[in-house]
Design an enzyme around this catalytic site. Structure first.
Site, mmCIF file in Angstrom:
data_model
loop_
_atom_site.group_PDB
_atom_site.id
_atom_site.type_symbol
_atom_site.label_atom_id
_atom_site.label_comp_id
_atom_site.label_asym_id
_atom_site.label_seq_id
_atom_site.Cartn_x
_atom_site.Cartn_y
_atom_site.Cartn_z
ATOM 1 N N GLY A 84 0.821 -1.212 0.000
ATOM 2 C CA GLY A 84 0.000 0.000 0.000
ATOM 3 C C GLY A 84 0.849 1.253 0.000
ATOM 4 O O GLY A 84 2.034 1.224 0.325
ATOM 5 N N PRO B 193 2.438 4.877 1.035
ATOM 6 C CA PRO B 193 2.954 5.328 2.335
ATOM 7 C C PRO B 193 1.856 6.007 3.152
ATOM 8 O O PRO B 193 1.030 6.722 2.596
ATOM 9 C CB PRO B 193 4.013 6.367 1.956
ATOM 10 N N THR C 296 -0.625 4.605 4.709
ATOM 11 C CA THR C 296 -1.933 3.967 4.754
ATOM 12 C C THR C 296 -2.086 3.095 5.990
ATOM 13 O O THR C 296 -3.142 2.524 6.215
ATOM 14 C CB THR C 296 -2.168 3.091 3.504
ATOM 15 N N GLY C 297 -1.034 2.949 6.776
ATOM 16 C CA GLY C 297 -1.178 2.228 8.033
ATOM 17 C C GLY C 297 -0.595 0.827 8.030
ATOM 18 O O GLY C 297 -1.013 -0.019 8.821
ATOM 19 N N LYS C 298 0.391 0.567 7.192
ATOM 20 C CA LYS C 298 0.975 -0.775 7.141
ATOM 21 C C LYS C 298 1.716 -1.093 8.437
ATOM 22 O O LYS C 298 1.543 -2.161 9.013
ATOM 23 C CB LYS C 298 1.923 -0.893 5.934
ATOM 24 N N THR C 299 2.540 -0.147 8.877
ATOM 25 C CA THR C 299 3.260 -0.353 10.130
ATOM 26 C C THR C 299 2.282 -0.524 11.282
ATOM 27 O O THR C 299 2.446 -1.394 12.142
ATOM 28 C CB THR C 299 4.174 0.855 10.410
ATOM 29 N N GLU D 85 -10.126 30.669 -12.285
ATOM 30 C CA GLU D 85 -10.783 29.824 -11.284
ATOM 31 C C GLU D 85 -12.302 29.861 -11.439
ATOM 32 O O GLU D 85 -12.970 28.839 -11.346
ATOM 33 C CB GLU D 85 -10.393 30.261 -9.863
ATOM 34 N N HIS E 105 -13.442 27.559 -14.149
ATOM 35 C CA HIS E 105 -13.655 26.174 -13.691
ATOM 36 C C HIS E 105 -14.994 26.059 -12.977
ATOM 37 O O HIS E 105 -15.803 25.190 -13.259
ATOM 38 C CB HIS E 105 -12.586 25.773 -12.663
ATOM 39 N N ASP F 117 -4.101 21.688 -15.360
ATOM 40 C CA ASP F 117 -5.432 21.328 -15.842
ATOM 41 C C ASP F 117 -5.326 20.528 -17.126
ATOM 42 O O ASP F 117 -5.996 19.516 -17.314
ATOM 43 C CB ASP F 117 -6.241 22.595 -16.156
HETATM 44 P P1 ADP Z 1 2.830 3.093 6.522
HETATM 45 O O1 ADP Z 1 3.609 2.115 7.323
HETATM 46 O O2 ADP Z 1 1.807 2.457 5.641
HETATM 47 O O3 ADP Z 1 3.649 4.098 5.777
HETATM 48 P P2 ADP Z 1 2.017 3.959 9.100
HETATM 49 O O4 ADP Z 1 1.466 2.704 9.616
HETATM 50 O O5 ADP Z 1 3.385 4.329 9.530
HETATM 51 O O6 ADP Z 1 1.963 3.978 7.523
HETATM 52 O O7 ADP Z 1 0.994 5.132 9.429
HETATM 53 C C1 ADP Z 1 1.405 6.370 9.915
HETATM 54 C C2 ADP Z 1 0.389 6.916 10.859
HETATM 55 O O8 ADP Z 1 -0.828 7.229 10.207
HETATM 56 C C3 ADP Z 1 0.002 5.941 11.940
HETATM 57 O O9 ADP Z 1 0.871 6.028 13.017
HETATM 58 C C4 ADP Z 1 -1.398 6.387 12.310
HETATM 59 O O10 ADP Z 1 -1.353 7.437 13.242
HETATM 60 C C5 ADP Z 1 -1.937 6.928 11.016
HETATM 61 N N1 ADP Z 1 -2.761 5.946 10.351
HETATM 62 C C6 ADP Z 1 -2.520 5.386 9.145
HETATM 63 N N2 ADP Z 1 -3.493 4.529 8.801
HETATM 64 C C7 ADP Z 1 -4.369 4.529 9.814
HETATM 65 C C8 ADP Z 1 -5.594 3.833 10.051
HETATM 66 N N3 ADP Z 1 -6.109 2.969 9.168
HETATM 67 N N4 ADP Z 1 -6.229 4.079 11.213
HETATM 68 C C9 ADP Z 1 -5.727 4.935 12.110
HETATM 69 N N5 ADP Z 1 -4.579 5.602 11.948
HETATM 70 C C10 ADP Z 1 -3.910 5.433 10.810
HETATM 71 ZN ZN ZN Z 2 -6.976 25.692 -13.467
#
Ligand code: ADP
Ligand code: ZN
Length: 657
Positions: free
Chosen positions: A225, A227, A229-232, A447, A450, A523
């Site tokens: 996913g 960066p 998105t919450g993988k860690t 603007e 648009h 655009d």
């Molecule tokens: P990744 O590893 O995908 O780059 P992280 O897991 O490090 O992203 O996410 C960074 C921060 O964003 C997390 O510490 C959290 O605070 C927030 N975050 C990301 N996704 C979520 C989620 N699904 N729910 C809640 N917090 C989220």
């Molecule tokens: Zn424009």
């Protein structure tokens, strides 16, 4: 409409810039040398005086002429300071000395000296003792060199982490948490990912259950996913849910200057995890080591060794022990196929950008511990942040809280959230940027162009805001459209309306000022992309009908479509794209021409207020007699699937000559 909240999360290629170390060593040695020379010269300054030998006769003569101020008896000589020299300042004195002749009648000499009132006990020279001189010129520099060297070794061994030959046993880069304290409750949305991970948690709880049946146990899963998105977070939550320790390391952390260090780190990591099993190992940015082995440039030994070691460890460990490896990447397509084979990272868990309800839940999670004012409507914020990832939203909430504190309020209100939305997504407002009056007028008309096209056409997304306040992102102004609800399907009419809206800015410039500016570049790029997709992917052109002209290389993330047709067909497709764009431009231009008075009116209002809301815009449009039904009735609509439904806005890069 250019602020793409996805930040490119490509990990830096660490090992490329790392041959700075020999240079550092060299610099340290040079510094130590300079320091030694410096110390010695300072020391010589202390031990100032010049010496000049005289005969014993000359000495007695000076004494009898009453010219002496002071003498000092040393073991092998007598130092002599004349009255003349004594008058000078210490640095310029010349000190005479004479050897002690054997069988000298010291008593007699002393009486003579007394008779001439010469002092003989004092220190003529602030003479550093030989010991001090030795310390200053030898011991000190060596000590300093030793200090510098050990400092250097310490930094180096820290960088080498796991260490070779016991140089540095500290595993600085491996990061271990006995208990992450994160659970699935902290991860908003991502239901599918959670479901896939549920099995892993169950397995960590109860490996025996799986072993008994003879099920092949999972060893690793790949979280894919963008960066932020919450993988860690998910990986930590798995560890938290399973109540096992969490080991994490970043892929780029493995790869270092010395060949073999990465591999030894991998070995170390798995050893540590095995000791604490069951455990989760999390490898972030695995693409840094797992890139396809590339032999074109002779390959990269270090990365390859590290990768091989990782594969060996994954194959080698006994899955019933309960060590699970989770790895994260945003570029699965670059990974070495060997990593993805069965028994390695054979599971792929997609961690998507959150949709409307995902964003809403993320906002809920992050506002749990934040005091919110009554007027806060998180649904609205979620709707406005299409395309934002979890990290953006977390950041947004925090910015809002900071703003509330700054303004001395007790709770975060909707305004805080809206303003920080702009800080986080669109960059900070740059009130200081000065546009000339003419430029401002052009931007305003652009603007409104648009916005007015969007407002006048059916099938468009309602406009929520128009501004000509420049933002740090480089946009001189933008028009923001907010979908009323998330949509996954777009009709041809809707896409055509979007095209009209995109070219509406340029159409207004041309209509009012008769000029074309660089402001429309973004655009035009977006419109062209959209038109091309309509022709080559969505089967929306008369000429090609249902024929797909492209294949998408990577269907997961931002996959770039590649033309997959004959060159002549591609040329025809280009023609078709051009036709679509021209038709849109003509429609927009006609529409604006028909409503020229309205265009002027709104542009003037925008110039005065700099920022106007969608409602204010609609008030103008509704007041205008000749208008079509307001766009609001056409129902919401999201941007094309490729755009991921980002909040539409039409920004301009700074005008270039
Ligand atoms: P990744 O590893 O995908 O780059 P992280 O897991 O490090 O992203 O996410 C960074 C921060 O964003 C997390 O510490 C959290 O605070 C927030 N975050 C990301 N996704 C979520 C989620 N699904 N729910 C809640 N917090 C989220
Ligand atoms: Zn424009």
């Amino acid at each position: 409409m250019n602020h793409d909240p996805k930040k490119s999360g490509r990990p830096p290629d660490n090992h490329d810039g790392d041959n700075k170390q020999p240079r550092t060593i060299l610099m340290l040695i040079v510094a130590a040398l300079i320091f030694t020379i410096f110390i010695n010269s300072v020391y010589e300054g202390i031990a100032n005086a010049q010496y000049q030998e005289i005969t014993y006769d000359q000495f007695t003569e000076l004494l009898s002429q009453d010219q002496l101020a002071e003498v000092e008896f040393q073991s092998d000589r007598i130092l002599i300071l004349t009255k003349e020299e004594a008058a000078k300042n210490a640095r310029e004195q010349t000190i005479f000395y004479t050897g002690l002749i054997p069988n000298l009648d010291l008593n007699g000499l002393q009486q003579d000296l007394d008779g001439h009132d010469v002092q003989y006990s004092g220190h003529i020279v602030e003479q550093a003792s030989p010991i001090l001189s030795f310390i200053v010129s030898w011991v000190l520099p060596i000590a300093v060199m030793y200090l510098l060297f050990s400092l250097l070794m310490r930094t180096m061994s820290k960088r080498m982490g796991g260490g070779i030959g016991g140089i540095g046993q500290s595993n600085a880069k491996v990061y271990m948490e006995k208990q992450t304290g994160v659970t699935f409750q902290d991860v908003a949305g991502q239901d599918e990912a959670k479901e896939s991970l549920q099995e892993i948690i169950d397995f960590l709880h109860n490996p025996q259950k799986y072993a008994d049946i003879g099920a092949k146990l999972p060893k690793g899963a790949l979280l894919v996913g963008s960066p932020g998105t919450g993988k860690t977070l998910l990986a930590k939550a798995v560890a938290g849910e399973a109540n096992v320790p969490f080991f994490s390391i970043s892929g780029s952390g493995f790869v270092e200057m010395f060949v073999g260090v990465g591999a030894s780190r991998v070995r170390d990591l798995f050893q540590q995890a095995a000791k604490m099993a069951p455990a989760i190992i999390f490898i972030d940015e695995i693409d840094a080591i797992g890139k396809t082995r590339d032999t074109r440039l002779g390959g990269n030994d270090e990365r390859e060794q590290t990768l091989n070691q990782l594969l060996a460890e994954m194959d080698g460990f006994d899955p019933s022990k309960g060590v699970i490896v989770l790895a994260a990447t945003n570029r699965p397509e670059v990974l070495d196929k060997a990593l993805l084979r069965p028994g390695r990272f054979d599971r792929r868990i997609i961690v998507d950008r959150p949709n409307l309800s995902g964003r809403y839940q993320t906002l809920l999670v992050h506002t749990r511990n934040i005091k919110l004012a009554e007027d806060v409507d998180l649904h609205k914020i979620a709707a406005a942040t299409a395309g934002a990832v979890g990290a953006d939203l977390a950041n947004l909430v925090n910015e809002a809280a900071l703003r509330a504190v700054r303004l001395g309020r007790q709770a975060v209100n909707q305004q805080d959230l809206l303003v920080s939305f702009e800080t986080v997504i669109a960059g900070t407002e740059k009130k200081g940027t000065v546009l000339t009056e003419t430029e401002k007028r052009i931007v305003a008309y652009h603007e409104v162009g648009h916005a007015l096209v969007a407002a006048l056409e059916k099938h468009s997304q309602p406009v929520s805001k128009i501004t000509i306040v420049p933002h740090t992102s480089g946009a001189l102004g933008y028009t923001m459209q907010m979908p009323e609800e998330e949509k996954y399907l777009n009709s041809k009419q809707e896409l055509e309306t979007e095209l009209d809206t995109l070219v509406g800015g340029r159409a207004a410039e041309q209509l009012v000022f008769g000029i074309q500016t660089t402001g429309a570049a973004n655009d035009i790029e977006r419109a062209t992309d959209l038109a091309r997709n309509m022709v080559t992917q969505y089967g929306m052109s008369d000429q090609f009908g249902l024929m797909a002209l492209t294949t998408v290389a990577n269907e997961y993330l931002d996959g770039r479509a590649m033309m997959n047709c004959a060159d002549t067909t591609a040329a025809l497709a280009d023609q078709e794209v051009k036709t679509l764009l021209q038709q849109s431009y003509d429609r927009a231009r006609k529409l604006l021409g028909e409503h020229r008075a309205l265009l002027d009116e709104i542009a003037l209002f925008l110039l005065q207020k700099e920022t106007i809301t969608g409602d204010e815009l609609m008030a103008f449009v509704n007041a205008d007699k000749q208008t079509l039904p307001p766009a609001g009735e056409a129902g919401g609509e999201a941007a094309g699937p490729s755009a991921g439904g980002t909040a539409g806005e039409a920004p301009e890069p700074p005008a270039a000559p």
